[in-house]
Write a protein that holds these residues in place. Structure first.
Motif, PDB file in Angstrom:
ATOM      1  N   LYS A 181     -27.707 -15.360  15.719  1.00  0.00           N
ATOM      2  CA  LYS A 181     -28.688 -15.275  16.733  1.00  0.00           C
ATOM      3  C   LYS A 181     -29.680 -14.156  16.474  1.00  0.00           C
ATOM      4  CE  LYS A 181     -29.826 -15.846  21.613  1.00  0.00           C
ATOM      5  NZ  LYS A 181     -29.316 -15.803  23.000  1.00  0.00           N
ATOM      6  N   SER A 182     -29.097 -13.021  16.344  1.00  0.00           N
ATOM      7  CA  SER A 182     -29.766 -11.697  16.224  1.00  0.00           C
ATOM      8  C   SER A 182     -30.492 -11.563  14.718  1.00  0.00           C
ATOM      9  CB  SER A 182     -29.037 -10.636  16.099  1.00  0.00           C
ATOM     10  OG  SER A 182     -28.123 -10.495  15.171  1.00  0.00           O
ATOM     11  N   LEU A 183     -30.039 -12.581  13.789  1.00  0.00           N
ATOM     12  CA  LEU A 183     -30.922 -12.571  12.348  1.00  0.00           C
ATOM     13  C   LEU A 183     -31.721 -13.712  12.127  1.00  0.00           C
ATOM     14  CD1 LEU A 183     -27.595 -11.552  10.091  1.00  0.00           C
ATOM     15  CD2 LEU A 183     -29.457  -9.876  11.108  1.00  0.00           C
ATOM     16  N   ASP A 184     -32.046 -14.452  13.188  1.00  0.00           N
ATOM     17  CA  ASP A 184     -32.799 -15.584  13.085  1.00  0.00           C
ATOM     18  C   ASP A 184     -34.313 -15.404  12.702  1.00  0.00           C
ATOM     19  OD1 ASP A 184     -33.292 -18.385  13.163  1.00  0.00           O
ATOM     20  OD2 ASP A 184     -34.485 -17.995  15.224  1.00  0.00           O
ATOM     21  N   SER A 185     -34.749 -14.123  13.494  1.00  0.00           N
ATOM     22  CA  SER A 185     -36.013 -13.922  13.481  1.00  0.00           C
ATOM     23  C   SER A 185     -36.417 -12.755  12.370  1.00  0.00           C
ATOM     24  CB  SER A 185     -36.580 -13.061  14.618  1.00  0.00           C
ATOM     25  OG  SER A 185     -36.008 -12.063  15.051  1.00  0.00           O
ATOM     26  N   LYS A 186     -35.254 -12.533  11.531  1.00  0.00           N
ATOM     27  CA  LYS A 186     -35.429 -11.598  10.471  1.00  0.00           C
ATOM     28  C   LYS A 186     -35.514 -12.006   9.038  1.00  0.00           C
ATOM     29  CE  LYS A 186     -35.005  -8.378  13.688  1.00  0.00           C
ATOM     30  NZ  LYS A 186     -35.955  -7.492  14.080  1.00  0.00           N
ATOM     31  N   GLY A 187     -34.799 -13.103   8.985  1.00  0.00           N
ATOM     32  CA  GLY A 187     -34.688 -13.671   7.438  1.00  0.00           C
ATOM     33  C   GLY A 187     -34.103 -15.239   7.561  1.00  0.00           C
ATOM     34  N   HIS A 188     -34.000 -15.526   6.426  1.00  0.00           N
ATOM     35  CA  HIS A 188     -33.608 -17.258   6.053  1.00  0.00           C
ATOM     36  C   HIS A 188     -31.966 -17.132   6.101  1.00  0.00           C
ATOM     37  CE1 HIS A 188     -37.837 -18.165   5.324  1.00  0.00           C
ATOM     38  NE2 HIS A 188     -37.991 -16.748   4.810  1.00  0.00           N
ATOM     39  N   LEU A 189     -31.496 -18.565   6.637  1.00  0.00           N
ATOM     40  CA  LEU A 189     -30.115 -18.512   6.769  1.00  0.00           C
ATOM     41  C   LEU A 189     -29.498 -19.651   6.063  1.00  0.00           C
ATOM     42  CD1 LEU A 189     -29.506 -17.391  10.349  1.00  0.00           C
ATOM     43  CD2 LEU A 189     -28.881 -16.186   8.351  1.00  0.00           C
ATOM     44  N   PRO A 190     -29.316 -19.858   4.764  1.00  0.00           N
ATOM     45  CA  PRO A 190     -28.672 -21.073   4.111  1.00  0.00           C
ATOM     46  C   PRO A 190     -27.283 -20.976   4.503  1.00  0.00           C
ATOM     47  CG  PRO A 190     -30.021 -19.676   2.393  1.00  0.00           C
ATOM     48  CD  PRO A 190     -29.954 -18.867   3.575  1.00  0.00           C
ATOM     49  N   PHE A 191     -26.682 -22.345   3.996  1.00  0.00           N
ATOM     50  CA  PHE A 191     -25.279 -22.300   4.222  1.00  0.00           C
ATOM     51  C   PHE A 191     -24.420 -21.916   3.009  1.00  0.00           C
ATOM     52  CE2 PHE A 191     -25.327 -24.672   8.286  1.00  0.00           C
ATOM     53  CZ  PHE A 191     -26.527 -25.331   8.317  1.00  0.00           C
ATOM     54  N   ALA A 192     -23.474 -21.208   3.365  1.00  0.00           N
ATOM     55  CA  ALA A 192     -22.416 -20.875   2.297  1.00  0.00           C
ATOM     56  C   ALA A 192     -21.572 -21.819   1.742  1.00  0.00           C
ATOM     57  CB  ALA A 192     -21.487 -19.692   2.722  1.00  0.00           C
ATOM     58  N   VAL A 193     -21.265 -21.957   0.640  1.00  0.00           N
ATOM     59  CA  VAL A 193     -20.386 -23.026   0.002  1.00  0.00           C
ATOM     60  C   VAL A 193     -19.590 -22.568  -1.165  1.00  0.00           C
ATOM     61  CG1 VAL A 193     -22.513 -24.771  -0.226  1.00  0.00           C
ATOM     62  CG2 VAL A 193     -22.100 -23.294  -1.817  1.00  0.00           C
ATOM     63  N   VAL A 194     -18.803 -23.303  -1.841  1.00  0.00           N
ATOM     64  CA  VAL A 194     -17.679 -22.988  -2.515  1.00  0.00           C
ATOM     65  C   VAL A 194     -18.028 -22.460  -3.895  1.00  0.00           C
ATOM     66  CG1 VAL A 194     -15.707 -23.619  -3.895  1.00  0.00           C
ATOM     67  CG2 VAL A 194     -16.130 -24.782  -1.610  1.00  0.00           C
ATOM     68  N   GLY A 195     -17.480 -21.273  -4.167  1.00  0.00           N
ATOM     69  CA  GLY A 195     -17.830 -20.604  -5.376  1.00  0.00           C
ATOM     70  C   GLY A 195     -16.692 -20.141  -6.199  1.00  0.00           C
ATOM     71  N   SER A 196     -16.786 -20.158  -7.506  1.00  0.00           N
ATOM     72  CA  SER A 196     -15.523 -19.574  -8.102  1.00  0.00           C
ATOM     73  C   SER A 196     -16.112 -19.447  -9.548  1.00  0.00           C
ATOM     74  CB  SER A 196     -14.612 -20.718  -8.236  1.00  0.00           C
ATOM     75  OG  SER A 196     -13.398 -20.235  -9.255  1.00  0.00           O
ATOM     76  N   MET A 197     -15.337 -18.410 -10.170  1.00  0.00           N
ATOM     77  CA  MET A 197     -15.809 -17.838 -11.661  1.00  0.00           C
ATOM     78  C   MET A 197     -14.567 -18.345 -12.662  1.00  0.00           C
ATOM     79  SD  MET A 197     -18.680 -16.801 -12.008  1.00  0.00           S
ATOM     80  CE  MET A 197     -18.594 -15.924 -13.706  1.00  0.00           C
ATOM     81  N   ASP A 198     -13.468 -18.813 -11.985  1.00  0.00           N
ATOM     82  CA  ASP A 198     -12.299 -19.538 -12.776  1.00  0.00           C
ATOM     83  C   ASP A 198     -12.848 -20.742 -13.403  1.00  0.00           C
ATOM     84  OD1 ASP A 198     -11.147 -17.051 -12.240  1.00  0.00           O
ATOM     85  OD2 ASP A 198     -10.248 -17.988 -10.187  1.00  0.00           O
ATOM     86  N   GLU A 199     -12.242 -21.075 -14.751  1.00  0.00           N
ATOM     87  CA  GLU A 199     -12.393 -22.172 -15.208  1.00  0.00           C
ATOM     88  C   GLU A 199     -11.130 -23.102 -15.162  1.00  0.00           C
ATOM     89  OE1 GLU A 199     -14.008 -21.810 -19.187  1.00  0.00           O
ATOM     90  OE2 GLU A 199     -16.107 -21.111 -18.300  1.00  0.00           O
ATOM     91  N   VAL A 200     -11.252 -24.218 -15.046  1.00  0.00           N
ATOM     92  CA  VAL A 200      -9.990 -25.073 -14.734  1.00  0.00           C
ATOM     93  C   VAL A 200     -10.422 -26.258 -15.989  1.00  0.00           C
ATOM     94  CG1 VAL A 200      -8.528 -26.330 -13.405  1.00  0.00           C
ATOM     95  CG2 VAL A 200      -9.486 -24.405 -12.587  1.00  0.00           C
ATOM     96  N   LYS A 201      -9.379 -26.819 -16.298  1.00  0.00           N
ATOM     97  CA  LYS A 201      -9.530 -27.801 -17.382  1.00  0.00           C
ATOM     98  C   LYS A 201      -9.478 -29.148 -16.617  1.00  0.00           C
ATOM     99  CE  LYS A 201      -7.891 -29.749 -21.878  1.00  0.00           C
ATOM    100  NZ  LYS A 201      -7.148 -29.842 -22.771  1.00  0.00           N
ATOM    101  N   VAL A 202     -10.376 -29.871 -16.587  1.00  0.00           N
ATOM    102  CA  VAL A 202     -10.579 -31.163 -16.137  1.00  0.00           C
ATOM    103  C   VAL A 202     -10.765 -32.157 -17.119  1.00  0.00           C
ATOM    104  CG1 VAL A 202     -11.756 -32.610 -14.433  1.00  0.00           C
ATOM    105  CG2 VAL A 202     -11.088 -30.078 -13.722  1.00  0.00           C
ATOM    106  N   GLY A 203      -9.954 -33.358 -17.385  1.00  0.00           N
ATOM    107  CA  GLY A 203      -9.936 -34.116 -18.734  1.00  0.00           C
ATOM    108  C   GLY A 203     -10.173 -33.381 -19.693  1.00  0.00           C
ATOM    109  N   ASN A 204     -11.202 -33.663 -20.468  1.00  0.00           N
ATOM    110  CA  ASN A 204     -11.421 -32.811 -21.717  1.00  0.00           C
ATOM    111  C   ASN A 204     -12.514 -31.947 -21.742  1.00  0.00           C
ATOM    112  OD1 ASN A 204      -9.831 -34.837 -23.071  1.00  0.00           O
ATOM    113  ND2 ASN A 204     -11.440 -36.250 -23.462  1.00  0.00           N
ATOM    114  N   LYS A 205     -12.722 -31.091 -20.932  1.00  0.00           N
ATOM    115  CA  LYS A 205     -13.528 -29.959 -20.795  1.00  0.00           C
ATOM    116  C   LYS A 205     -13.365 -29.175 -19.625  1.00  0.00           C
ATOM    117  CE  LYS A 205     -17.080 -32.326 -17.685  1.00  0.00           C
ATOM    118  NZ  LYS A 205     -18.312 -32.482 -17.479  1.00  0.00           N
ATOM    119  N   MET A 206     -13.763 -27.651 -19.810  1.00  0.00           N
ATOM    120  CA  MET A 206     -13.195 -26.637 -19.034  1.00  0.00           C
ATOM    121  C   MET A 206     -14.513 -26.502 -17.920  1.00  0.00           C
ATOM    122  SD  MET A 206     -10.381 -25.751 -20.190  1.00  0.00           S
ATOM    123  CE  MET A 206     -10.250 -24.044 -18.961  1.00  0.00           C
ATOM    124  N   VAL A 207     -14.145 -26.487 -16.603  1.00  0.00           N
ATOM    125  CA  VAL A 207     -15.285 -26.407 -15.575  1.00  0.00           C
ATOM    126  C   VAL A 207     -15.105 -25.331 -14.578  1.00  0.00           C
ATOM    127  CG1 VAL A 207     -15.961 -28.891 -15.605  1.00  0.00           C
ATOM    128  CG2 VAL A 207     -14.254 -28.325 -14.314  1.00  0.00           C
TER     129      VAL A 207
END
Length: 467
Positions: A181-207
């Motif tokens: 509420k205090s930051l509403d008039s100061k800037g924009h507020l997108p939502f946070a989502v999942v993030g990762s720098m680790d690669e996991v093998k899914v099928g035949n490729k690394m993601v």
């Protein structure tokens, strides 16, 4: 918060713009001029100048802020882990320079260290608000300079704020609601989502994905999370729009409120437009009158304090003078007492000197008398002597007839001896000594001694055998 005056000012300015647009005529050109290359010129200048983008990450320690930023820009910023034991919330800004093709981006990441780690979280959001306002204030001060260089100025205003919510599955915390509420008039507020720098093998490729006991969440799979949409919205599509909105909306709101606090306005008392020069002159006269009033108050206060201080000093001077007079009187009295004691002591010294001289005269006479008697005794060695016993003798009685009769019995030599000037001194020197053929055998009792001091003396004499 905007006031009624600013709203009216905005309405008047909109009407003026509409009126100006109504007076503009559209014309067609018969040939090529060349200003169609302005977008290309703007692109070239922007590429040469570069871009800046500032991101504020707000969230509890360990929630994944650094990981998400690394995933968004596909790099490792090597940010160190923060401790959970920070006593206060502080903001740490770090600037990086990124290159993609021929575009240069100066990226500043501001991280909130210690947010949500305190027991009392009531004021945890206040340092964040203060930091955003401080960046707006720095840019405003640069604008108001007479000689300014906004072209080379490093813009540190926050363009976007990413607020991270803990994925507990429960409702928002009170701290989250207050902060957003205090930051509403100061800037924009997108939502946070999942993030990762680790690669996991899914099928035949690394993601890039997060591995959980119940499965794998792929970061760039739109069926799993909104990370791709967030990156496209934040970087690919709306980055310049966020920069422009920060300057045109949030900074202008801050600037307007700040200038209104300083007394500047667009309209006068009669809702007439005022220029900046007129507003400045009015404020200058107002400040000058206020300064004159305060100077007069300070002068009066200074005069009053000087009078009070003078009264205190005069009172202290009177007390010191009275104390000095008292000490002076005491000193004079002591001096008079000492002079009196000195006079008495000198008189005692003079009297003692006189007594001493008299005693020396008596002593010399007794020595002379004893010497003459010794010589007479030597001449009378062959004559018979007498032994006498002094009992009680009244010298004054010798003057009477009876006294003469008794004195004759003591032979003529003894009467002559008793008639000397100081019989007490002679007798005291004869005590226990043989002088000629006469020996003092007994003086008598203590009472007899006291009678001798009083001047009365008795004696009995008898002849001694001749040796």
């Amino acid at each position: 918060m905007p006031t009624k005056t600013t709203c009216l000012s905005s309405q008047v300015s909109d009407d003026e713009q509409k009126q100006k647009k109504g007076n503009i005529r559209s014309l067609t050109m018969s040939g090529h001029v060349g200003f169609e290359s302005l977008p290309d010129q703007l692109v070239n200048r922007s590429i040469q100048q570069g871009f800046c983008f500032n991101i504020l990450c707000v969230g509890e320690t360990g929630i994944g802020k650094s990981t998400l930023i690394d995933t968004l820009f596909n790099t490792n910023f090597e940010d160190h882990e923060s401790s959970h034991f920070c006593p206060h919330v502080r903001l740490k800004a770090q600037t990086y320079e990124l290159h993609e093709s021929n575009v240069r981006l100066k990226l500043t990441i501001v991280n909130t260290v210690g947010f949500g780690d305190q027991i009392n979280k009531e004021e945890s959001y206040q340092p964040i608000v203060d930091y955003i306002d401080a960046q707006f204030e720095a840019y405003l001060q640069e604008e108001l300079k007479i000689k300014r260089s906004l072209f080379n100025y490093h813009d540190s205003r926050i363009h976007v704020c990413l607020y991270f919510i803990s994925p507990t599955g429960h409702s928002l915390k009170t701290l989250d609601l207050l902060t957003m509420k205090s930051l509403d008039s100061k800037g924009h507020l997108p939502f946070a989502v999942v993030g990762s720098m680790d690669e996991v093998k899914v099928g035949n490729k690394m993601v890039k994905a997060r591995q959980y006991p119940w499965g794998v969440v792929q970061v760039e799979n739109e069926n799993h999370c909104d990370f791709v949409k967030l990156r496209e919205m934040l970087i690919c599509t709306n980055m310049e729009d966020l920069r422009e909105q920060t300057h045109m909306r949030h900074y202008e709101l801050y600037r307007r409120c700040k200038l209104e606090e300083m007394g500047f306005t667009d309209l006068g008392p009669e809702n007439q437009p005022l220029s900046l020069q007129e507003t400045y002159e009015a404020k200058r006269h107002e400040f000058y009158g206020e300064r004159q009033r305060k100077e007069e108050e300070m002068k009066q206060m200074f005069v009053q304090r000087v009078k009070e201080k003078e009264a205190i000093l005069k009172e202290a001077e009177r007390e010191l003078q009275a104390k000095f007079e008292h000490l002076k009187r005491v000193h004079q009295e002591e001096r008079m007492k000492l002079e009196e004691k000195r006079r008495l002591l000198e008189e005692e010294i003079i009297a003692f000197s006189k007594k001493k001289a008299t005693s020396e005269i008596y002593q010399s006479q007794s020595y002379m008398a004893s010497g003459s008697n010794l010589r007479k005794d030597k001449d009378r060695k062959k004559e018979p002597g007498y032994r006498f016993e002094l009992l009680c003798f009244d010298v004054r009685a010798c003057e009477t007839n009876g006294g003469r009769k008794d004195a004759e019995e003591g032979r003529e030599g003894l009467v002559q001896w008793a008639a000397m000037s100081s019989i007490w001194m002679i007798i005291s020197r004869l005590e226990g000594l043989w002088i000629s053929n006469v020996q003092v055998l007994e003086i008598g009792s203590r009472r007899a001694r006291e009678s001798m001091r009083a001047g009365s003396l008795s004696y009995r004499a008898q002849p001694l055998p001749q040796r």
